[in-house]
Motif scaffolding. Structure first.
Motif, short mmCIF file in Angstrom:
data_model
loop_
_atom_site.label_atom_id
_atom_site.label_comp_id
_atom_site.label_asym_id
_atom_site.label_seq_id
_atom_site.Cartn_x
_atom_site.Cartn_y
_atom_site.Cartn_z
N GLU A 8 0.83 -1.21 0.00
CA GLU A 8 0.00 0.00 0.00
C GLU A 8 0.86 1.26 0.00
OE1 GLU A 8 -2.75 -0.21 3.24
OE2 GLU A 8 -3.93 -1.83 2.32
N ASN A 9 2.19 1.08 -0.19
CA ASN A 9 3.12 2.20 -0.26
C ASN A 9 3.10 3.09 0.98
OD1 ASN A 9 3.98 1.53 -2.97
ND2 ASN A 9 2.00 2.28 -3.64
N GLN A 10 2.98 2.45 2.12
CA GLN A 10 3.02 3.16 3.39
C GLN A 10 4.39 2.99 4.04
OE1 GLN A 10 -0.08 1.68 5.92
NE2 GLN A 10 -1.72 2.20 4.50
N PRO A 11 4.82 3.96 4.84
CA PRO A 11 6.06 3.77 5.59
C PRO A 11 5.90 2.58 6.54
CG PRO A 11 5.32 6.06 5.68
CD PRO A 11 4.20 5.28 5.08
N VAL A 12 6.93 1.78 6.67
CA VAL A 12 6.88 0.62 7.58
C VAL A 12 7.22 1.07 8.99
CG1 VAL A 12 7.89 -1.62 8.13
CG2 VAL A 12 7.46 -1.00 5.74
N GLU A 13 6.30 0.81 9.91
CA GLU A 13 6.51 1.15 11.31
C GLU A 13 7.60 0.23 11.89
OE1 GLU A 13 6.77 2.27 14.98
OE2 GLU A 13 5.44 3.38 13.61
N PRO A 14 8.71 0.78 12.38
CA PRO A 14 9.81 -0.07 12.87
C PRO A 14 9.38 -1.09 13.92
CG PRO A 14 10.56 2.19 12.68
CD PRO A 14 9.08 2.21 12.42
N ASP A 15 8.49 -0.69 14.84
CA ASP A 15 8.07 -1.61 15.90
C ASP A 15 7.09 -2.66 15.41
OD1 ASP A 15 9.65 -0.54 17.96
OD2 ASP A 15 8.21 1.07 18.31
N ALA A 16 6.64 -2.53 14.15
CA ALA A 16 5.80 -3.58 13.56
C ALA A 16 6.65 -4.72 13.02
CB ALA A 16 4.93 -3.00 12.44
N VAL A 17 7.96 -4.49 12.91
CA VAL A 17 8.88 -5.48 12.33
C VAL A 17 9.43 -6.36 13.45
CG1 VAL A 17 10.94 -5.84 10.94
CG2 VAL A 17 9.49 -3.85 10.51
N ARG A 18 8.81 -7.52 13.61
CA ARG A 18 9.31 -8.51 14.57
C ARG A 18 9.98 -9.62 13.75
NH1 ARG A 18 4.33 -6.85 16.77
NH2 ARG A 18 3.18 -8.57 15.80
N LEU A 19 11.30 -9.66 13.83
CA LEU A 19 12.08 -10.51 12.93
C LEU A 19 11.72 -11.99 13.05
CD1 LEU A 19 15.59 -8.81 13.23
CD2 LEU A 19 13.86 -8.51 11.45
N GLU A 20 11.47 -12.46 14.27
CA GLU A 20 11.15 -13.88 14.43
C GLU A 20 9.84 -14.25 13.75
OE1 GLU A 20 9.15 -11.83 17.88
OE2 GLU A 20 11.04 -11.65 16.78
N GLU A 21 8.87 -13.34 13.75
CA GLU A 21 7.59 -13.61 13.09
C GLU A 21 7.74 -13.59 11.58
OE1 GLU A 21 4.22 -11.44 14.56
OE2 GLU A 21 4.89 -11.55 16.63
N MET A 22 8.61 -12.73 11.08
CA MET A 22 8.88 -12.72 9.65
C MET A 22 9.52 -14.04 9.22
SD MET A 22 10.28 -8.84 9.04
CE MET A 22 10.45 -9.13 7.27
N ILE A 23 10.53 -14.48 9.96
CA ILE A 23 11.22 -15.72 9.63
C ILE A 23 10.29 -16.92 9.75
CG2 ILE A 23 13.08 -17.27 10.35
CD1 ILE A 23 14.59 -14.71 11.30
N ASN A 24 9.47 -16.94 10.80
CA ASN A 24 8.59 -18.09 11.04
C ASN A 24 7.35 -18.10 10.17
OD1 ASN A 24 10.15 -19.41 13.00
ND2 ASN A 24 9.41 -18.07 14.62
N TYR A 25 7.16 -17.09 9.35
CA TYR A 25 6.03 -17.08 8.41
C TYR A 25 6.19 -18.19 7.37
CZ TYR A 25 2.69 -15.31 4.95
OH TYR A 25 1.65 -15.20 4.06
N PHE A 26 7.44 -18.57 7.09
CA PHE A 26 7.73 -19.48 5.99
C PHE A 26 8.03 -20.89 6.47
CE2 PHE A 26 8.92 -15.17 4.83
CZ PHE A 26 8.22 -15.00 3.64
N LYS A 27 7.87 -21.84 5.54
CA LYS A 27 8.18 -23.23 5.81
C LYS A 27 9.63 -23.52 5.42
CE LYS A 27 3.49 -25.10 5.21
NZ LYS A 27 2.65 -26.08 4.48
#
Length: 593
Positions: free
Chosen positions: A156-175
């Motif tokens: 949606e071309n919005q700035p990414v909120e830094p505190d919305a970026v939880r690295l473990e949840e990003m990594i664990n999204y995938f198989k």
């Protein structure tokens, strides 16, 4: 004379009719009310003149049918998505340094719709000395909300909120391609080790858990309460309508042994359906599809009622769960994060698990939803599209609904003879005290059927050139600690977990040495490290090192992601960011030569 008099009378009457006609038209124009679809208010008189030429942000978004249309129609020059040929005044658009456009509202001097999203602050993990801190302890986390949420922001071309970026949840999204667990164990333990892509002075360690899969036919019966937010804040296309479609999809995968109840909450809670059989698909679907949004948000009252029904239809040995669907904007009754957490902690003691599904934009309360899931023996996912709903509620239904191990904790013990420092990537909100590891009363995360949990550590070997802050101790030097001199082990991974219906934990241990190191990075570690690097760039981490979008794409080009649609989409997401940031490169981390 009489004719002349009649002439003036007729002329006077004509003039009166003309005046009446003119004032009548202008009066209609002055009193004509034009509905403003963005705000629900009426715009009159001169204000209506701007309606035809300038649309509010929400009006522009209404031209978009779905998320894929937004992505396809995004203007490559301005990055303004979904306008579909609608003219927008130049002074209504703010373009940032990456060419991303944002529609503005002059009256508010900012976004046309106020963004009141809330996120828990993240204090990023630093490198720590093994001599001072030989143990690293944390709870597992199978939440995936962060990735789908920031994906939404990027598309949606919005700035990414830094505190919305939880690295473990990003990594664990995938198989990941982890081995299956051995007989009798709820999950397997996998390790990979190679050089760190963004830090030439560090190694990168992957620890991966793979839970056993459960055949849907062999799954225990489910007693599920749908706790659905139908307050006024849910009255948007990406909230209640999307939520209804998501739960209808879930309904189609139930059977006659399952029991379904539906509780809604707005100004007050309401029981819509109670104890229906899972195969009564039409009955359940109709109850969901008939829901409408409106009113305030008495979430705590809804939670109380949902757990009351879950306990009333409790299935011994079954899957007893409340699925909460909301934007998290609770504003009546118990509303604070702390009070809601205490309420959920009390309810979880009765053997009912909690899954939280987040919906919507601009006012989502991510901090509250994460806290509810983390403290309610459950998981948290963010639903931004029907595709994501299908992933969470259909494809990964076993992991979302069926727990195979609860209160899962990891404690990694490092050998100071081999490792002088380490940094856990992510899991900042899941850190535990050292003593919590063996405390069976301390709550931790759950792992569902088929779930994969991945953790990454940056490791500084004893000969690394990177300095590590260290406090000199009188009684705890390496020379004085016995047993290390002859050990080639780098570390030991200790895992405690409980069976879903038990209160006493079990222990698993795996030792790691240099023997697992490979110069050529394995596929699992390649992809996981790419996701971590991407997240560090998005949150502008001070540990991002030499990370760049080009570096990520180069690493990803070495593995095949086309067989996995979600990994393939991630590659597209990185390419999108690379287009806006073609020369984005960060200097080395302070303290690294």
């Amino acid at each position: 004379m009489k004719k002349k008099k009649n002439y003036f009378i007729h002329l006077f009457l004509v003039l009166i009719l003309i005046v009446i006609s003119i004032t009548g038209c202008s009066g209609k124009k002055a009193n004509m009310e034009i509905p403003d679809s963005a705000t629900g208010t009426n715009v009159s008189g001169g204000q209506a003149n701007s309606v035809n030429t300038v649309l509010s942000e929400s009006q522009v978004q209404n031209q978009v049918m779905d998320s894929s249309a937004v992505r396809d129609k995004a203007d490559s020059n301005t990055g303004i998505a979904g306008t579909d040929g609608i003219a927008v005044e130049e002074d209504k658009v703010q373009v940032d340094e990456y060419g991303m456009g944002t529609l503005l509202d002059k009256e508010n001097n900012g976004l046309g719709n106020y963004n009141t999203e809330e996120y828990k602050a993240i204090v990023e993990n630093d490198f720590v000395s093994v001599l001072n801190n030989p143990l690293s302890t944390f709870s597992v986390d199978v939440d995936t909300a962060s990735y789908s949420n920031i994906r939404r922001m990027i598309y949606e071309n919005q700035p990414v909120e830094p505190d919305a970026v939880r690295l473990e949840e990003m990594i664990n999204y995938f198989k990941y391609d982890y081995k299956e667990p051995e007989s009798g164990n709820p999950f397997s333990v996998n390790t990979e080790l190679s050089d760190c892509p963004w830090n030439e002075n560090a190694k990168l360690l992957l620890i991966g858990l793979k839970a056993k899969d459960i055949d849907r036919k062999e799954c225990p019966s489910s007693n599920i309460v749908f706790l659905l937010d139908v307050s006024g804040s849910m009255d948007e296309a990406n909230k209640l309508p999307l939520m209804q479609k998501a739960f209808v999809m879930l309904t189609e995968n139930l059977n006659e042994n399952d029991r379904i109840s539906i509780v809604t909450y707005a100004g007050e809670e309401r029981v819509v359906l109670e104890g229906a059989r899972g195969d009564e698909t039409m009955k359940i679907s109709s109850a969901i599809e008939d829901l409408t949004a409106g009113g305030s948000t008495a979430g705590s009252a809804g939670i109380e009622k949902a757990y009351e029904l879950a306990e009333a239809y409790y299935i011994k040995g079954g899957n007893n769960r409340v699925i909460l669907a909301t934007d998290g904007d609770l504003n009546v009754g118990i509303t604070s994060e702390g009070a809601l957490t205490r309420l959920i902690e009390e309810k979880r003691e009765n053997g009912v698990f909690l899954s939280v599904l987040g919906f919507g934009t601009e006012n989502i309360k991510d901090n509250k939803m994460e806290a509810l899931a983390d403290n309610g023996n459950g998981n948290y996912s963010y639903i931004d599209s029907l595709l994501e709903a299908k992933k969470v509620l259909v494809e990964e239904m076993g992991g979302t609904l069926f727990t195979v191990a609860k209160d899962v904790k990891l404690q990694v013990e490092f050998n100071p003879e081999q490792i002088k420092g380490y940094r856990l990537i992510g899991y900042e909100n899941r850190l535990l005290n050292t003593e919590d590891f063996e405390d069976d009363t301390k709550d931790a995360g759950e792992i569902g059927a088929g779930h994969r949990v991945t953790a990454l550590y940056e490791l500084l070997t004893a000969d690394s050139r990177q300095d590590i802050p260290e406090t000199e101790l009188k009684y705890q030097t390496k020379e004085q600690l016995p047993g290390f001199a002859n050990s080639k082990e780098w570390l030991t991974i200790n895992i405690r977990y409980k069976d879903p219906d038990k209160n006493k934990s079990k222990l698993m241990s795996v030792s790691v040495d240099a023997g697992i190191y490979t110069k050529s990075m394995p596929d699992n570690l390649t992809f996981a490290s790419s996701v971590a690097s991407f997240g560090m760039l998005l949150r502008d981490s001070k540990w991002k090192g030499t990370s760049s979008y080009d570096m990520i794409l180069d690493n990803l080009s070495r593995i095949n992601t086309e067989r996995d649609e979600y990994k393939d989409e991630f590659v597209s997401l990185v390419k999108k960011m690379e287009r806006f940031n073609p020369d984005y490169m960060h200097p080395n981390v302070d303290g690294i030569e």
